[in-house]
Design a protein around this motif. Structure first.
Motif, short mmCIF file in Angstrom:
data_model
loop_
_atom_site.label_atom_id
_atom_site.label_comp_id
_atom_site.label_asym_id
_atom_site.label_seq_id
_atom_site.Cartn_x
_atom_site.Cartn_y
_atom_site.Cartn_z
N LEU A 1 35.84 71.76 29.18
CA LEU A 1 35.52 71.49 30.58
C LEU A 1 35.31 72.80 31.32
O LEU A 1 35.94 73.81 31.00
N PRO A 2 34.46 72.81 32.35
CA PRO A 2 34.28 74.03 33.15
C PRO A 2 35.60 74.45 33.79
O PRO A 2 36.48 73.62 34.07
N ALA A 3 35.72 75.73 34.07
CA ALA A 3 36.96 76.26 34.65
C ALA A 3 37.30 75.59 35.97
O ALA A 3 38.47 75.28 36.25
N ILE A 4 36.27 75.36 36.79
CA ILE A 4 36.53 74.74 38.09
C ILE A 4 37.06 73.32 37.92
O ILE A 4 37.90 72.86 38.71
N ILE B 1 43.93 67.42 36.80
CA ILE B 1 43.74 67.94 35.45
C ILE B 1 44.57 69.19 35.21
O ILE B 1 45.00 69.46 34.08
N ALA B 2 44.86 69.95 36.27
CA ALA B 2 45.60 71.21 36.13
C ALA B 2 46.96 70.99 35.48
O ALA B 2 47.43 71.83 34.69
N LEU B 3 47.62 69.88 35.80
CA LEU B 3 48.92 69.59 35.18
C LEU B 3 48.79 69.60 33.67
O LEU B 3 49.61 70.22 32.95
N TYR B 4 47.79 68.90 33.14
CA TYR B 4 47.64 68.78 31.69
C TYR B 4 47.21 70.11 31.08
O TYR B 4 47.63 70.46 29.96
N ASN B 5 46.41 70.87 31.79
CA ASN B 5 46.02 72.19 31.32
C ASN B 5 47.27 73.07 31.16
O ASN B 5 47.47 73.72 30.12
N GLY B 6 48.12 73.08 32.19
CA GLY B 6 49.35 73.87 32.11
C GLY B 6 50.29 73.35 31.03
O GLY B 6 50.97 74.13 30.35
N LEU B 7 50.34 72.04 30.86
CA LEU B 7 51.21 71.44 29.83
C LEU B 7 50.79 71.89 28.44
O LEU B 7 51.64 72.29 27.61
N VAL C 1 39.12 74.31 47.88
CA VAL C 1 38.74 73.18 48.72
C VAL C 1 38.31 72.00 47.86
O VAL C 1 38.68 70.85 48.12
N THR C 2 37.51 72.28 46.79
CA THR C 2 37.07 71.19 45.92
C THR C 2 38.25 70.49 45.27
O THR C 2 38.34 69.27 45.25
N GLY C 3 39.20 71.27 44.77
CA GLY C 3 40.39 70.67 44.18
C GLY C 3 41.21 69.92 45.20
O GLY C 3 41.72 68.83 44.94
N SER C 4 41.36 70.52 46.38
CA SER C 4 42.13 69.87 47.44
C SER C 4 41.51 68.54 47.83
O SER C 4 42.22 67.57 48.13
N VAL D 1 48.71 78.48 36.04
CA VAL D 1 48.09 77.18 36.29
C VAL D 1 49.08 76.24 36.97
O VAL D 1 48.75 75.57 37.97
N LEU D 2 50.30 76.19 36.48
CA LEU D 2 51.29 75.24 36.99
C LEU D 2 51.75 75.59 38.40
O LEU D 2 52.23 74.71 39.12
N SER D 3 51.60 76.85 38.80
CA SER D 3 52.01 77.23 40.15
C SER D 3 51.20 76.52 41.22
O SER D 3 51.63 76.40 42.37
N GLY D 4 50.01 76.04 40.85
CA GLY D 4 49.16 75.35 41.82
C GLY D 4 49.27 73.84 41.75
O GLY D 4 48.53 73.14 42.43
N VAL D 5 50.19 73.31 40.94
CA VAL D 5 50.35 71.86 40.80
C VAL D 5 51.44 71.39 41.74
O VAL D 5 52.59 71.84 41.65
N ASP D 6 51.11 70.49 42.63
CA ASP D 6 52.06 69.97 43.61
C ASP D 6 52.65 68.67 43.08
O ASP D 6 51.94 67.68 42.92
N PRO D 7 53.95 68.64 42.81
CA PRO D 7 54.55 67.41 42.26
C PRO D 7 54.45 66.22 43.21
O PRO D 7 54.52 65.07 42.77
N ASP D 8 54.28 66.48 44.49
CA ASP D 8 54.15 65.37 45.44
C ASP D 8 52.87 64.58 45.23
O ASP D 8 52.75 63.45 45.71
#
Length: 526
Positions: A435-438, A445-451, A61-64, A465-472
């Motif tokens: 950075l904290p995991a959350i 930030i998740a995009l760059y973490n996965g990159l 929810v926080t990320g969303s 990590v990348l499975s949760g990144v929405d390109p939209d």
């Protein structure tokens, strides 16, 4: 396996699972608000990865919310809900969201008090806070909920709500615990919150907002109709009723309370012109619509509140260019309203319009030079769009920012991107892992973490990590990085050459009733 309904342990397990599923209704509420209040291009789910347990529920929810914030500027109901969730998750960005809410509704005493309370919670030492017991209980509840320790979470939440300082958000936190633990159904939880809101009229608008967020607009209108006469006379009731009518699309009914100041004072001529534009929308007379909207802006040019309401209407009606034009007028006529820079940046980001986004961030950077997050965002855009030979200023800025504010996630992420571009992948990972995991799970930030993980050959972690990144929810330049990361996460070896940055091209802004281009700001802000 056949489920044994006579086994008490199996029945308890089923209740817990069902409770966790119901708890995710809150996460589902946010795409609904986005569909209701923001442009069509922004109406997308913030994440698609599986959700497991209460810890991930809060993180999801926080990320969303941050993705939602980037796509839904200027809506008080959305900002209020976002601030509540961020505060309950222990995220200090709740201060920024509440500040934006107060800027949008400066006449609201409730917003002012909530902002002050949130600042006290995150910025003052606990020893100087007169609300130490409540803060301790709140933190204990949140920690236990993250750990799926439902007995502790339940006991702490009950104790918290029994204190005299318990807020509506605290009662909502207890509802989350009850849902996650399988002790309550959603209807039972809402009934308890309704009882609280009925006893505390100042919570009327917030409870109405939650009903709207959950897609229960009809229930919100019904509950408002059943309030006691004493509450019906309060200004906050008019605000809540206008929100519910607007969410239901009943604009003929909503116009009355809005004209009486439910959302703040607005010049009558401006409101009449705005609703005339909406009426003409059905007849697709675009040039006349453009002219009328510009007249509405001129009528409100000296009224910040009036312009805020026009912006809110444009956002709610999914009129992209009118939203942009209105925010440009606010920036020009009311320079101190720096929240408009954030809203306009969010608008261009949602439309994947990188050139205009860069322009707004540059202006925002000049307006608020002390904002490290804005400076870091400017630097990141420079790194994404300009060749290395032209990013010297951004590189120097990031080095200075990180030395002064190394805990800032925007600064850290931007500096890590620079290190990746310099082919210093280990350094990029070390930076981001501070950075904290959350925080690393934040959509931006998740995009760059996965990159960085994929470039380091940690392919399994990168794929997760990348499975949760929405390109939209990404800019075009970031989508190119996502493709690079996805490819590297499937290959035995990360590519050694960083792909060239694509040439940025303006993208069409979300659909609007008018097909005319946005006029120069001088033409609409005279």
């Amino acid at each position: 396996m056949i489920f044994d309904t006579q086994n008490p342990r199996m029945r308890l397990a089923l209740r817990v699972v069902v409770g966790l599923i119901i708890a995710l209704v809150i996460a589902v509420a946010y795409p609904w608000i986005r569909d209701r209040y923001s442009a069509p291009s922004a109406s997308r789910s913030p994440a698609t990865h599986p959700i497991k347990g209460a810890q991930t529920t809060i993180d999801f929810v926080t990320g969303s919310l941050m993705a939602f914030q980037a796509n839904s500027p200027g809506t008080p109901a959305a900002l209020r809900l976002s601030a509540d969730f961020l505060e309950q998750a222990g995220d200090s960005r709740a201060i920024l969201v509440r500040a934006r809410l107060l800027a949008l509704q400066p006449e609201s005493g409730v917003n002012r008090l909530e902002l002050a309370a949130t600042k006290r919670r995150f910025q003052e030492p606990e020893a100087t806070d007169s609300n130490v017991p409540a803060n301790d209980l709140r933190k204990r509840t949140e920690t236990a909920l993250r750990a799926n320790d439902f007995p502790t979470a339940t006991a702490s939440a009950d104790a918290l709500c029994a204190t005299s300082r318990a807020t509506f958000s605290d009662h909502f936190l207890r509802m989350q615990v009850g849902l996650a633990a399988g002790r309550l159904t959603l209807d039972e939880s809402l009934a308890a919150l309704e009882k609280r809101a009925r006893a505390h009229p100042e919570d009327t608008a917030e409870f109405t907002g939650w009903l709207i967020a959950l897609g229960r607009t009809s229930q919100a209108l019904d509950w408002l109709a059943r309030l006691p006469v004493s509450t019906l006379k309060l200004p906050i009731f008019e605000s809540a009723r206008a929100d519910a009518l607007a969410a239901a699309g009943l604009w003929d009914d909503a116009r009355g309370p809005i004209s009486r100041g439910a959302w703040g004072a607005v010049p009558p001529d401006a409101l009449q012109l705005a609703f005339s534009v909406r009426l003409l929308d059905r007849q697709t007379r675009s040039q006349l619509q453009q002219d009328l909207w510009n007249e509405a802006l001129r009528a409100s040019a000296k009224s910040l509140t009036g312009l805020q309401i026009l912006n809110r209407l444009a956002v709610t009606w999914s009129w992209g260019p009118e939203t942009a034009t209105t925010l440009l007028v606010i920036i020009r006529q009311h320079p101190s309203a720096t929240w408009a820079y954030a809203a306009l940046a969010d608008h261009y980001a949602a439309g994947k319009d990188t050139p205009n986004l860069k322009g707004v961030i540059a202006l925002w950077r000049e307006a608020e030079p002390a904002r490290n997050d804005v400076e870091a965002r400017w630097a990141r855009l420079q790194l994404l769009t300009e060749p290395p030979i032209l990013t010297g200023s951004a590189q120097a800025s990031l080095a200075r920012l990180h030395a002064a504010d190394h805990a800032n996630p925007d600064v850290t992420t931007s500096l890590a991107l620079l290190r990746w571009q310099q082919k210093k992948v280990p350094e990029a990972l070390v930076l981001l892992e501070t950075l904290p995991a959350i925080t690393r799970r934040r959509p931006d930030i998740a995009l760059y973490n996965g990159l960085f993980l994929s470039a380091a050959g940690r392919r399994a972690e990168a794929r997760e990590v990348l499975s949760g990144v929405d390109p939209d929810n990404l800019l075009r330049e970031e989508v190119a990085l996502l493709q690079t990361a996805n490819q590297a996460s499937r290959e035995p070896k990360a590519p050694s050459v960083i792909p060239p940055r694509p040439s940025p091209k303006p993208s069409p802004v979300p659909a609007r009733p008018s097909t005319q281009p946005i006029p120069p700001i001088e033409d609409v802000a005279k």
